[in-house]
Design a protein around this motif. Sequence first.
Motif, mmCIF file in Angstrom:
data_model
loop_
_atom_site.group_PDB
_atom_site.id
_atom_site.type_symbol
_atom_site.label_atom_id
_atom_site.label_comp_id
_atom_site.label_asym_id
_atom_site.label_seq_id
_atom_site.Cartn_x
_atom_site.Cartn_y
_atom_site.Cartn_z
ATOM 1 N N UNK A 82 0.710 -1.081 -0.076
ATOM 2 C CA UNK A 82 -0.110 0.321 0.064
ATOM 3 C C UNK A 82 0.764 1.411 0.006
ATOM 4 N N UNK A 83 1.952 1.219 0.769
ATOM 5 C CA UNK A 83 3.357 2.205 0.994
ATOM 6 C C UNK A 83 4.518 2.206 0.551
ATOM 7 N N UNK A 84 4.723 1.400 -1.077
ATOM 8 C CA UNK A 84 5.853 0.954 -1.321
ATOM 9 C C UNK A 84 7.093 2.129 -1.810
ATOM 10 N N UNK A 85 7.139 3.673 -1.223
ATOM 11 C CA UNK A 85 7.261 4.281 -1.228
ATOM 12 C C UNK A 85 7.898 5.152 -0.429
ATOM 13 N N UNK A 86 7.329 4.858 0.804
ATOM 14 C CA UNK A 86 7.835 4.993 1.793
ATOM 15 C C UNK A 86 9.274 4.921 2.514
ATOM 16 N N UNK A 87 9.976 5.390 3.061
ATOM 17 C CA UNK A 87 11.284 5.151 4.357
ATOM 18 C C UNK A 87 10.815 4.233 4.713
ATOM 19 N N UNK A 88 10.041 3.788 5.652
ATOM 20 C CA UNK A 88 10.220 2.858 5.881
ATOM 21 C C UNK A 88 9.968 1.015 5.722
ATOM 22 N N UNK A 89 9.567 1.653 4.139
ATOM 23 C CA UNK A 89 9.329 0.112 3.284
ATOM 24 C C UNK A 89 10.778 -0.094 2.375
ATOM 25 N N UNK A 90 10.872 1.156 2.329
ATOM 26 C CA UNK A 90 12.392 1.423 1.604
ATOM 27 C C UNK A 90 13.555 0.463 2.306
ATOM 28 N N UNK A 91 13.441 0.672 4.216
ATOM 29 C CA UNK A 91 13.879 -0.009 4.586
ATOM 30 C C UNK A 91 14.538 -1.723 5.215
ATOM 31 N N UNK A 92 12.808 -1.416 5.409
ATOM 32 C CA UNK A 92 12.539 -3.027 6.188
ATOM 33 C C UNK A 92 12.175 -3.866 5.432
ATOM 34 N N UNK A 93 11.193 -3.467 4.466
ATOM 35 C CA UNK A 93 10.262 -3.967 2.975
ATOM 36 C C UNK A 93 9.071 -5.478 3.763
ATOM 37 N N UNK A 94 9.172 -6.797 3.669
ATOM 38 C CA UNK A 94 8.661 -7.384 3.819
ATOM 39 C C UNK A 94 9.423 -7.923 4.796
ATOM 40 N N UNK A 95 8.705 -7.965 5.896
ATOM 41 C CA UNK A 95 9.343 -8.564 7.596
ATOM 42 C C UNK A 95 8.209 -9.193 8.091
ATOM 43 N N UNK A 96 8.286 -10.767 9.543
ATOM 44 C CA UNK A 96 7.809 -10.896 10.004
ATOM 45 C C UNK A 96 6.617 -9.714 10.856
ATOM 46 N N UNK A 97 6.764 -8.141 10.601
ATOM 47 C CA UNK A 97 5.637 -7.627 11.747
ATOM 48 C C UNK A 97 4.602 -6.733 10.257
ATOM 49 N N UNK A 189 8.047 12.470 13.300
ATOM 50 C CA UNK A 189 7.185 12.580 12.678
ATOM 51 C C UNK A 189 6.091 13.085 11.441
ATOM 52 N N UNK A 190 7.275 13.884 10.815
ATOM 53 C CA UNK A 190 6.403 14.454 9.593
ATOM 54 C C UNK A 190 5.949 13.830 8.407
ATOM 55 N N UNK A 191 6.983 12.516 8.104
ATOM 56 C CA UNK A 191 6.745 11.617 7.219
ATOM 57 C C UNK A 191 5.598 10.846 7.964
ATOM 58 N N UNK A 192 5.555 10.524 9.062
ATOM 59 C CA UNK A 192 4.690 9.453 9.836
ATOM 60 C C UNK A 192 3.340 9.964 9.074
ATOM 61 N N UNK A 193 2.682 11.365 9.004
ATOM 62 C CA UNK A 193 1.371 11.793 9.320
ATOM 63 C C UNK A 193 1.680 11.943 7.305
ATOM 64 N N UNK A 194 2.519 12.400 6.377
ATOM 65 C CA UNK A 194 2.218 12.528 5.433
ATOM 66 C C UNK A 194 3.026 12.071 4.935
ATOM 67 N N UNK A 195 2.774 10.673 4.163
ATOM 68 C CA UNK A 195 4.115 9.632 3.356
ATOM 69 C C UNK A 195 4.134 10.075 2.592
#
Length: 338
Positions: A82-97, A189-195
């Motif tokens: 759903x949000x493949x372009x975000x920093x969080x996904x770039x950093x950790x991708x598909x994982x147990x969480x 916080x800014x990127x958590x609200x506006x991914x």
Amino acid sequence: PPKINDGGVPYIPAYKTLFWTFKPDPSRIDLCNQVDVPALRETGIVRSWLWGRWMYKINDAEYARQLFLKPTVFQKIEMQTSLPYTFRVYAAGANIMSENGDHFKAHRSVVMPAFRRAWPVSHFRTHMRKLESLVRKQQQGVDILNIGRRVALDILGHIIMGVDFGALDYTKGELLEMCWDVVEAGVEPLYLLFPFLDKCPMGKRARSFASVARFHQFIDDAIETKRLELQTRDQLNNDERDKADLLTLMIEAYEQTKKHGAYDENGKLLPSMNSEELRNNAVVFFIAGHDGTAYSLCHLITELALNPDIQQRARERVISMIGDAPDAFPTDEQLAEL
């Protein structure tokens, strides 16, 4: 937020979250203390605007128990879809969480064997000595959050990858700076609200994405080194397993599933994990573990400082168990009794 049939769960107005996000030098702990905690105290569950959508936050133990015991009912948001372009996904991708269903079970088959034992207390002795020395040297008060984050970084580096980042030594270097950048960028916080802002990262944010790329290479190199070490033996013995870091144990389980497959509780063959997903799990434990450890230590020490009577009782209890010699340190058995 839109009306949904959730039994009337209260929500935090988006403007409150936005107000704290746009204050000078916003931090997630300020956002949590000023916005989330007051709302959660009343019901234990609220809806909040995060990741560009309305999501639930909980701090009630019973809600948490139901959430984690019924993963097929309470599905995770698969951000890699759903949000493949975000920093969080770039950093950790598909994982147990972030996975559900059979893919979650496949990750669990590799991750859980690494958690089926407690790390010996001796693993943390050096870090606790450094922490004690650091606190004693402070003359103008102690920045508990800063110290808590340094403790978390060094301990997680040790137990996850067998690496000393030197955070408690205030060592400066590319590795430490890279880790700080990855951890901090993941919770801005800014990127958590506006991914959607991560679609075109600029300036500091672009440098954070570059730090993740270097962090990935660092972990990939560690995985390859540990994999080659494991190939020299059939399997770890009990003593080696007790002393091994999390990544080594995950690699051992991963190699076993590659050879023999992974199966669910009904004997169904699960999807195979790849080496990138192995790395993703190391990353997510590092980032998530850092936050949880640092903030837990911060709140624990703060509460003890605010309640000196409880602090004294805790001190007396510890001294009664291990004594008050300068080099006193609990054994595994004593820690279990405490």
